[in-house]
Design a protein around this motif. Structure first.
Motif, mmCIF file in Angstrom:
data_model
loop_
_atom_site.group_PDB
_atom_site.id
_atom_site.type_symbol
_atom_site.label_atom_id
_atom_site.label_comp_id
_atom_site.label_asym_id
_atom_site.label_seq_id
_atom_site.Cartn_x
_atom_site.Cartn_y
_atom_site.Cartn_z
ATOM 1 N N THR A 159 44.739 23.411 34.427
ATOM 2 C CA THR A 159 43.858 24.063 33.521
ATOM 3 C C THR A 159 43.625 23.373 32.273
ATOM 4 N N ILE A 216 44.360 33.345 36.756
ATOM 5 C CA ILE A 216 43.547 32.933 35.429
ATOM 6 C C ILE A 216 42.906 34.404 34.965
ATOM 7 N N LEU A 217 42.375 35.086 35.907
ATOM 8 C CA LEU A 217 41.838 36.442 35.480
ATOM 9 C C LEU A 217 42.921 37.394 34.681
ATOM 10 N N ALA A 220 43.780 36.496 31.402
ATOM 11 C CA ALA A 220 42.626 36.930 30.378
ATOM 12 C C ALA A 220 43.008 38.187 29.622
ATOM 13 N N PHE A 226 41.706 32.346 27.698
ATOM 14 C CA PHE A 226 41.101 32.982 28.763
ATOM 15 C C PHE A 226 40.106 34.150 28.414
ATOM 16 N N MET A 229 36.643 33.438 27.118
ATOM 17 C CA MET A 229 35.532 33.068 28.096
ATOM 18 C C MET A 229 34.740 34.405 28.707
ATOM 19 N N ARG A 234 34.718 31.821 33.093
ATOM 20 C CA ARG A 234 35.783 31.595 33.915
ATOM 21 C C ARG A 234 35.664 31.576 35.385
#
Length: 270
Positions: A159, A216-217, A220, A226, A229, A234
């Motif tokens: 990432t 990743i979500l 956030a 994150f 974004m 994303r």
């Protein structure tokens, strides 16, 4: 879980990260915290409420549970979950560095995987100490180093490369891994008895093909890199990272799950 394009980071956190990771780790945290019937408990950085929901039956209807988080969306998702037996849970938005709570108000302060995210850790520790009654205790867990979590090390290394950013921008969850640093922070916050215990737990995560997307979500909810974004950004990041990590992630696959160990340090401070 069915893929839903409008699933929010907080909903992903609850359905994927909380149930697979936070819930089993909460049981470990509470084994060390030993909540007692009638105790007043503060769950700081409660997220969607894994700790609050599991401690409520332990303190019972004579106890109190306050679940506090700075993220209103996490609190909203937490409130929407089925209420447990025992103490009712009061959900409150708040900043761990400046708790708008009276002193000497709680018997037990719990903080699972939140301390490392606080912008002023000493101030947060002092606030924990301030709201505890004499003889009260704080029990705090933080992940051990990223190098002890090879799956996440691969995820966040890839990432950071895609974002052309330092890895410290994305691996915040693992940024307080040194037990000596944790001890010093709590000592500076005013705690006199501090014991730090390492723990390891085997985790199984469903839907391996969505590990990158959901990780990743879910991040956030708390990691600025994150959170800043939009959904399109994303999605593009997820696709690039998924391509770079696919072969490595498959190495952790066991049937229809990913299977791996996670390690944490748990501090008991009095």
């Amino acid at each position: 879980m069915n893929q839903q394009p409008d699933l929010s980071p907080a909903e992903v956190y609850e359905r994927y990260l909380s149930r697979a990771i936070a819930d089993p780790w909460t049981r470990v945290l509470l084994e060390l915290a030993l909540p007692k019937p009638g105790e007043r408990v503060l769950d700081i950085a409660c997220g969607t409420g894994s700790v609050a929901r599991q401690v409520a039956p332990m303190v019972g209807i004579s106890g109190q549970v306050l679940a506090l988080d700075i993220n209103s969306e996490m609190l909203e998702v937490g409130r929407a979950q089925p209420s447990p037996a025992g103490a009712s849970i009061l959900w409150q938005e708040g900043d761990a560095t400046r708790l708008e709570l009276p002193g000497d108000a709680f018997d037990l302060v719990l903080c699972q995987q939140g301390f490392q995210f606080f912008p002023d850790r000493v101030a947060s520790g002092r606030e924990m100490r301030r709201v505890l009654r004499d003889g009260g205790r704080a029990v705090i867990s933080v992940w051990q180093s990223l190098s002890r979590h090879p799956l996440y090390e691969e995820l966040f290394t890839a990432t950071a490369r895609v974002l052309d950013a330092p890895i410290s921008d994305v691996d915040v969850a693992f940024s307080l891994s040194n037990p000596e640093e944790l001890y010093t922070l709590l000592s500076e916050a005013g705690f006199h008895y501090i014991e730090i215990t390492p723990r390891s737990l085997f985790i199984r995560m469903p839907e391996p093909e969505r590990f990158v997307q959901f990780s990743i979500l879910g991040a956030a909810t708390s990691v600025p890199a994150f959170a800043s974004m939009d959904a399109i950004e994303r999605f593009a990041l997820v696709e690039k990272v998924r391509a770079k990590t696919h072969a490595i992630i498959q190495g952790f696959r066991d049937g229809d799950s990913l299977a791996f160990s996670m390690e944490t340090n748990i501090a008991i401070a009095k």
